[in-house]
Design a protein around this motif. Sequence first.
Motif, PDB file in Angstrom:
ATOM      1  N   SER A   2       0.820  -1.214   0.000  1.00  0.00           N
ATOM      2  CA  SER A   2       0.000   0.000   0.000  1.00  0.00           C
ATOM      3  C   SER A   2       0.853   1.264   0.000  1.00  0.00           C
ATOM      4  N   SER A   3       2.072   1.191   0.541  1.00  0.00           N
ATOM      5  CA  SER A   3       2.965   2.360   0.507  1.00  0.00           C
ATOM      6  C   SER A   3       3.278   2.748  -0.918  1.00  0.00           C
ATOM      7  N   TRP A   4       3.454   1.749  -1.800  1.00  0.00           N
ATOM      8  CA  TRP A   4       3.723   2.033  -3.203  1.00  0.00           C
ATOM      9  C   TRP A   4       2.529   2.733  -3.829  1.00  0.00           C
ATOM     10  N   ARG A   5       1.338   2.231  -3.550  1.00  0.00           N
ATOM     11  CA  ARG A   5       0.129   2.845  -4.115  1.00  0.00           C
ATOM     12  C   ARG A   5       0.014   4.305  -3.677  1.00  0.00           C
ATOM     13  N   ASN A   6       0.339   4.571  -2.425  1.00  0.00           N
ATOM     14  CA  ASN A   6       0.279   5.951  -1.930  1.00  0.00           C
ATOM     15  C   ASN A   6       1.290   6.830  -2.656  1.00  0.00           C
ATOM     16  N   ARG A   7       2.472   6.316  -2.927  1.00  0.00           N
ATOM     17  CA  ARG A   7       3.489   7.079  -3.648  1.00  0.00           C
ATOM     18  C   ARG A   7       3.022   7.364  -5.069  1.00  0.00           C
ATOM     19  N   MET A   8       2.409   6.372  -5.697  1.00  0.00           N
ATOM     20  CA  MET A   8       1.932   6.553  -7.072  1.00  0.00           C
ATOM     21  C   MET A   8       0.879   7.653  -7.130  1.00  0.00           C
ATOM     22  N   ASN A   9       0.085   7.762  -6.101  1.00  0.00           N
ATOM     23  CA  ASN A   9      -0.964   8.774  -6.086  1.00  0.00           C
ATOM     24  C   ASN A   9      -0.409  10.187  -5.975  1.00  0.00           C
ATOM     25  N   ASN A  10       0.881  10.314  -5.644  1.00  0.00           N
ATOM     26  CA  ASN A  10       1.496  11.634  -5.550  1.00  0.00           C
ATOM     27  C   ASN A  10       1.790  12.236  -6.921  1.00  0.00           C
ATOM     28  N   LYS A  11       1.741  11.419  -7.959  1.00  0.00           N
ATOM     29  CA  LYS A  11       2.023  11.900  -9.307  1.00  0.00           C
ATOM     30  C   LYS A  11       0.743  11.882 -10.129  1.00  0.00           C
ATOM     31  N   SER A  12       0.641  12.835 -11.037  1.00  0.00           N
ATOM     32  CA  SER A  12      -0.508  12.833 -11.932  1.00  0.00           C
ATOM     33  C   SER A  12      -0.285  11.807 -13.032  1.00  0.00           C
ATOM     34  N   LYS A  13      -1.365  11.377 -13.635  1.00  0.00           N
ATOM     35  CA  LYS A  13      -1.270  10.430 -14.750  1.00  0.00           C
ATOM     36  C   LYS A  13      -0.427  11.014 -15.876  1.00  0.00           C
ATOM     37  N   GLU A  14      -0.626  12.298 -16.127  1.00  0.00           N
ATOM     38  CA  GLU A  14       0.110  12.965 -17.192  1.00  0.00           C
ATOM     39  C   GLU A  14       1.615  12.954 -16.914  1.00  0.00           C
ATOM     40  N   GLN A  15       1.974  13.153 -15.660  1.00  0.00           N
ATOM     41  CA  GLN A  15       3.389  13.169 -15.283  1.00  0.00           C
ATOM     42  C   GLN A  15       4.017  11.787 -15.478  1.00  0.00           C
ATOM     43  N   ILE A  16       3.299  10.753 -15.076  1.00  0.00           N
ATOM     44  CA  ILE A  16       3.816   9.388 -15.232  1.00  0.00           C
ATOM     45  C   ILE A  16       3.964   9.042 -16.709  1.00  0.00           C
ATOM     46  N   ILE A  17       2.974   9.415 -17.503  1.00  0.00           N
ATOM     47  CA  ILE A  17       3.036   9.164 -18.948  1.00  0.00           C
ATOM     48  C   ILE A  17       4.233   9.883 -19.548  1.00  0.00           C
TER      49      ILE A  17
END
Length: 167
Positions: free
Chosen positions: A123-138
């Motif tokens: 769940s820590s990973w999921r929380n970290r992923m939520n810190n970035k926008s989809k556009e930023q990850i793309i």
Amino acid sequence: KLEFYGLVKTHPQSGTKVQGKGIIALEGFAVDILDFEKEDFESIIETRNLLEIKCVGLAASKRTKKDIELLEKTQKYFEEKLSENDSAEQEDRMFHLQIAEISGNTILKLLLKIITPNIFRNSSWRNRMNNKSKEQIIEEHREILSFIVSKNSKAAKLAMKNHLKDH
């Protein structure tokens, strides 16, 4: 335990003989050793970062046209999933594992295959992923891909380091 890992084979009335070596034995050891506890999560992340940065540098120097086509297709699926508000977890994992495949280093790829599921389940990973926008990850994925395409190992490694910074 050595027999379990495929390193030795016990033959009734003839003794024990050295059996398998290589990837299968390593995978058995690694799975057992890397049975992570929650407090190991930061260590897993650090290890993943080291492996992924090394893989992307190798991938940029070794990639073929076919590798690029496959990586571009995976990126396309990843973007489509995100645009549909789906998790895109599998596509994200595939993108990273394909980079490991392109690196040509079977041990690095194996180690990533072993530790990555632990990260995605946490769940820590999921929380970290939520810190970035989809556009930023793309955009970060596209940047990594562009450096692999241009065979710029140094820039690819920096882009991967940046991408993994908040993972």
